[in-house]
Scaffold this motif. Structure first.
Motif, PDB file in Angstrom:
ATOM      1  N   MET A 220       0.854  -1.189   0.000  1.00 17.33           N
ATOM      2  CA  MET A 220       0.000   0.000   0.000  1.00 17.33           C
ATOM      3  C   MET A 220       0.887   1.235   0.000  1.00 17.33           C
ATOM      4  O   MET A 220       1.759   1.381   0.853  1.00 17.33           O
ATOM      5  CB  MET A 220      -0.922   0.026   1.226  1.00 17.33           C
ATOM      6  CG  MET A 220      -1.742   1.303   1.331  1.00 17.33           C
ATOM      7  SD  MET A 220      -2.723   1.373   2.847  1.00 17.33           S
ATOM      8  CE  MET A 220      -3.225   3.099   2.827  1.00 17.33           C
ATOM      9  N   LYS A 221       0.660   2.113  -0.970  1.00 18.57           N
ATOM     10  CA  LYS A 221       1.392   3.371  -1.042  1.00 18.57           C
ATOM     11  C   LYS A 221       0.534   4.464  -0.408  1.00 18.57           C
ATOM     12  O   LYS A 221      -0.676   4.540  -0.649  1.00 18.57           O
ATOM     13  CB  LYS A 221       1.695   3.708  -2.505  1.00 18.57           C
ATOM     14  CG  LYS A 221       2.573   4.947  -2.693  1.00 18.57           C
ATOM     15  CD  LYS A 221       2.741   5.266  -4.160  1.00 18.57           C
ATOM     16  CE  LYS A 221       3.482   4.143  -4.884  1.00 18.57           C
ATOM     17  NZ  LYS A 221       3.753   4.521  -6.311  1.00 18.57           N
ATOM     18  N   TYR A 222       1.152   5.294   0.433  1.00 18.40           N
ATOM     19  CA  TYR A 222       0.414   6.384   1.067  1.00 18.40           C
ATOM     20  C   TYR A 222       1.368   7.531   1.358  1.00 18.40           C
ATOM     21  O   TYR A 222       2.599   7.384   1.286  1.00 18.40           O
ATOM     22  CB  TYR A 222      -0.269   5.901   2.357  1.00 18.40           C
ATOM     23  CG  TYR A 222       0.680   5.555   3.486  1.00 18.40           C
ATOM     24  CD1 TYR A 222       0.914   6.446   4.531  1.00 18.40           C
ATOM     25  CD2 TYR A 222       1.343   4.326   3.521  1.00 18.40           C
ATOM     26  CE1 TYR A 222       1.786   6.132   5.574  1.00 18.40           C
ATOM     27  CE2 TYR A 222       2.210   4.005   4.550  1.00 18.40           C
ATOM     28  CZ  TYR A 222       2.420   4.903   5.571  1.00 18.40           C
ATOM     29  OH  TYR A 222       3.289   4.593   6.590  1.00 18.40           O
ATOM     30  N   ARG A 223       0.814   8.665   1.720  1.00 14.59           N
ATOM     31  CA  ARG A 223       1.622   9.826   2.080  1.00 14.59           C
ATOM     32  C   ARG A 223       1.329  10.208   3.525  1.00 14.59           C
ATOM     33  O   ARG A 223       0.177  10.216   3.956  1.00 14.59           O
ATOM     34  CB  ARG A 223       1.329  11.022   1.158  1.00 14.59           C
ATOM     35  CG  ARG A 223       1.678  10.757  -0.300  1.00 14.59           C
ATOM     36  CD  ARG A 223       1.548  12.023  -1.135  1.00 14.59           C
ATOM     37  NE  ARG A 223       2.568  13.012  -0.789  1.00 14.59           N
ATOM     38  CZ  ARG A 223       3.814  12.997  -1.279  1.00 14.59           C
ATOM     39  NH1 ARG A 223       4.190  12.040  -2.127  1.00 14.59           N
ATOM     40  NH2 ARG A 223       4.676  13.920  -0.927  1.00 14.59           N
ATOM     41  N   PHE A 224       2.393  10.521   4.237  1.00 15.99           N
ATOM     42  CA  PHE A 224       2.243  10.948   5.640  1.00 15.99           C
ATOM     43  C   PHE A 224       3.344  11.961   5.935  1.00 15.99           C
ATOM     44  O   PHE A 224       4.519  11.704   5.660  1.00 15.99           O
ATOM     45  CB  PHE A 224       2.364   9.752   6.594  1.00 15.99           C
ATOM     46  CG  PHE A 224       2.007  10.081   8.019  1.00 15.99           C
ATOM     47  CD1 PHE A 224       0.683  10.055   8.433  1.00 15.99           C
ATOM     48  CD2 PHE A 224       2.986  10.450   8.936  1.00 15.99           C
ATOM     49  CE1 PHE A 224       0.344  10.373   9.734  1.00 15.99           C
ATOM     50  CE2 PHE A 224       2.660  10.770  10.235  1.00 15.99           C
ATOM     51  CZ  PHE A 224       1.336  10.731  10.644  1.00 15.99           C
ATOM     52  N   GLY A 225       2.945  13.093   6.485  1.00 17.09           N
ATOM     53  CA  GLY A 225       3.917  14.144   6.783  1.00 17.09           C
ATOM     54  C   GLY A 225       4.581  14.679   5.538  1.00 17.09           C
ATOM     55  O   GLY A 225       5.744  15.101   5.580  1.00 17.09           O
ATOM     56  N   GLY A 226       3.849  14.655   4.414  1.00 15.62           N
ATOM     57  CA  GLY A 226       4.391  15.172   3.169  1.00 15.62           C
ATOM     58  C   GLY A 226       5.335  14.229   2.453  1.00 15.62           C
ATOM     59  O   GLY A 226       5.918  14.598   1.427  1.00 15.62           O
ATOM     60  N   LYS A 227       5.496  12.998   2.966  1.00 14.37           N
ATOM     61  CA  LYS A 227       6.415  12.045   2.353  1.00 14.37           C
ATOM     62  C   LYS A 227       5.674  10.785   1.920  1.00 14.37           C
ATOM     63  O   LYS A 227       4.728  10.361   2.576  1.00 14.37           O
ATOM     64  CB  LYS A 227       7.545  11.683   3.313  1.00 14.37           C
ATOM     65  CG  LYS A 227       8.434  12.862   3.693  1.00 14.37           C
ATOM     66  CD  LYS A 227       9.546  12.419   4.625  1.00 14.37           C
ATOM     67  CE  LYS A 227      10.450  13.589   4.996  1.00 14.37           C
ATOM     68  NZ  LYS A 227      11.552  13.176   5.905  1.00 14.37           N
ATOM     69  N   GLU A 228       6.132  10.204   0.822  1.00 11.13           N
ATOM     70  CA  GLU A 228       5.529   8.962   0.341  1.00 11.13           C
ATOM     71  C   GLU A 228       6.089   7.775   1.120  1.00 11.13           C
ATOM     72  O   GLU A 228       7.295   7.665   1.335  1.00 11.13           O
ATOM     73  CB  GLU A 228       5.811   8.777  -1.144  1.00 11.13           C
ATOM     74  CG  GLU A 228       5.079   7.585  -1.753  1.00 11.13           C
ATOM     75  CD  GLU A 228       5.249   7.503  -3.253  1.00 11.13           C
ATOM     76  OE1 GLU A 228       6.092   6.693  -3.697  1.00 11.13           O
ATOM     77  OE2 GLU A 228       4.556   8.265  -3.970  1.00 11.13           O
ATOM     78  N   LYS A 229       5.197   6.892   1.555  1.00 11.77           N
ATOM     79  CA  LYS A 229       5.606   5.738   2.345  1.00 11.77           C
ATOM     80  C   LYS A 229       4.944   4.481   1.803  1.00 11.77           C
ATOM     81  O   LYS A 229       4.023   4.548   0.967  1.00 11.77           O
ATOM     82  CB  LYS A 229       5.256   5.949   3.824  1.00 11.77           C
ATOM     83  CG  LYS A 229       5.978   7.146   4.435  1.00 11.77           C
ATOM     84  CD  LYS A 229       5.666   7.305   5.905  1.00 11.77           C
ATOM     85  CE  LYS A 229       6.380   8.512   6.493  1.00 11.77           C
ATOM     86  NZ  LYS A 229       7.848   8.376   6.441  1.00 11.77           N
ATOM     87  N   LEU A 230       5.414   3.331   2.307  1.00 12.00           N
ATOM     88  CA  LEU A 230       4.937   2.053   1.787  1.00 12.00           C
ATOM     89  C   LEU A 230       4.648   1.091   2.938  1.00 12.00           C
ATOM     90  O   LEU A 230       5.431   0.991   3.885  1.00 12.00           O
ATOM     91  CB  LEU A 230       5.995   1.449   0.862  1.00 12.00           C
ATOM     92  CG  LEU A 230       5.567   0.299  -0.061  1.00 12.00           C
ATOM     93  CD1 LEU A 230       4.559   0.799  -1.102  1.00 12.00           C
ATOM     94  CD2 LEU A 230       6.792  -0.289  -0.753  1.00 12.00           C
ATOM     95  N   LEU A 231       3.529   0.395   2.853  1.00 14.67           N
ATOM     96  CA  LEU A 231       3.162  -0.631   3.826  1.00 14.67           C
ATOM     97  C   LEU A 231       3.148  -1.998   3.145  1.00 14.67           C
ATOM     98  O   LEU A 231       2.794  -2.107   1.967  1.00 14.67           O
ATOM     99  CB  LEU A 231       1.771  -0.364   4.406  1.00 14.67           C
ATOM    100  CG  LEU A 231       1.654   0.548   5.624  1.00 14.67           C
ATOM    101  CD1 LEU A 231       0.185   0.722   5.984  1.00 14.67           C
ATOM    102  CD2 LEU A 231       2.417  -0.002   6.814  1.00 14.67           C
ATOM    103  N   SER A 232       3.504  -3.035   3.887  1.00 17.84           N
ATOM    104  CA  SER A 232       3.453  -4.406   3.374  1.00 17.84           C
ATOM    105  C   SER A 232       2.406  -5.188   4.158  1.00 17.84           C
ATOM    106  O   SER A 232       2.393  -5.146   5.380  1.00 17.84           O
ATOM    107  CB  SER A 232       4.821  -5.085   3.512  1.00 17.84           C
ATOM    108  OG  SER A 232       5.801  -4.385   2.777  1.00 17.84           O
TER     109      SER A 232
END
Length: 239
Positions: free
Chosen positions: A33-45
């Motif tokens: 899952m790709k998401y943005r948090f605190g203005g940064k792109e992050k990834l969850l598995s």
């Protein structure tokens, strides 16, 4: 999903809300899952298909999006939940035993036995079965006061110090949030230092010996105290 076949390079098939499945060249299919948090792109598995079904992956995505709406980073809260699942028992006795194991390398066997005996006799019966965060300062004070009432003020202080160390150990491992044993330090009866008057009343002397026998101690220490009482040897005198 079963129709997704590997290619020369990894590729992904997107769903909604940032969820996608990554197909590796070796054939494994991984939920991400790709998401943005605190203005940064992050990834969850979320795991591999088919062990993690589409429905389960969608549910995990929805939970993560709810975390984001609440202002929490789902990657961090997920790691916190995983850590909580691996936690050992939070009861005082269990944490205390883990603390003693951690300290054993720098303790002498005699001191280790003294610590264990004092906790087993004086603390575990009252508080050992209670979770760290459920133990309050008044509860600890009541236990320590029982030791003081036996005219064992020095023992009471040592036990309080050991309890404080256990609570700090638990805090360091995420098993507790406070140290009630530290809070009660000022509520203990003061130690009277200096020269102590000799006991000349037989009944008072009997009571003293009885109280001494109740203090948790190594068997050698108990025998040494009895020897001193019988021989009246002064400190520093040779045998």
């Amino acid at each position: 999903m079963r129709r997704l076949t590997p290619r020369e390079k990894p590729y992904k098939l997107s769903d909604t809300g940032g969820l996608f499945i990554l197909v590796q060249t070796g054939g494994s299919r991984l939920w991400r899952m790709k998401y943005r948090f605190g203005g940064k792109e992050k990834l969850l598995s979320f795991g591999a298909y088919p062990e993690v079904t589409l429905a389960a992956a969608c549910e995990a995505r929805d939970q993560a999006r709810a975390e984001i709406r609440a202002g929490r980073n789902p990657s961090l809260t997920r790691r916190q939940r995983q850590a909580e699942a691996k936690r050992v028992d939070k009861q005082l006795q269990h944490v205390g035993e883990e603390w003693m194991k951690a300290q054993s390398a720098r303790w002498t066997p005699r001191h280790a036995e003294d610590v264990r005996t004092s906790l087993e006799r004086l603390v575990w019966p009252d508080l050992g079965h209670i979770d760290l965060d459920e133990i309050t300062a008044p509860m600890v004070l009541e236990t320590i006061k029982k030791i003081e009432d036996r005219r064992a003020k020095e023992t009471a202080r040592r036990v309080r110090q050991r309890l404080s160390a256990i609570f700090l150990f638990g805090m360091a491992h995420g098993l507790g949030r406070h140290d009630p044993a530290s809070v009660i330090k000022g509520a203990l009866a003061p130690l009277i230092k200096g020269r102590q008057p000799a006991l000349i009343d037989l009944e008072e002397l009997k009571h003293l010996f009885h109280q001494v026998e109740l203090i948790p101690a190594h068997p050698v220490t108990v025998l040494a105290l009895r020897f001193l009482a019988l021989t009246v040897v002064r400190p520093g005198e040779g045998m």
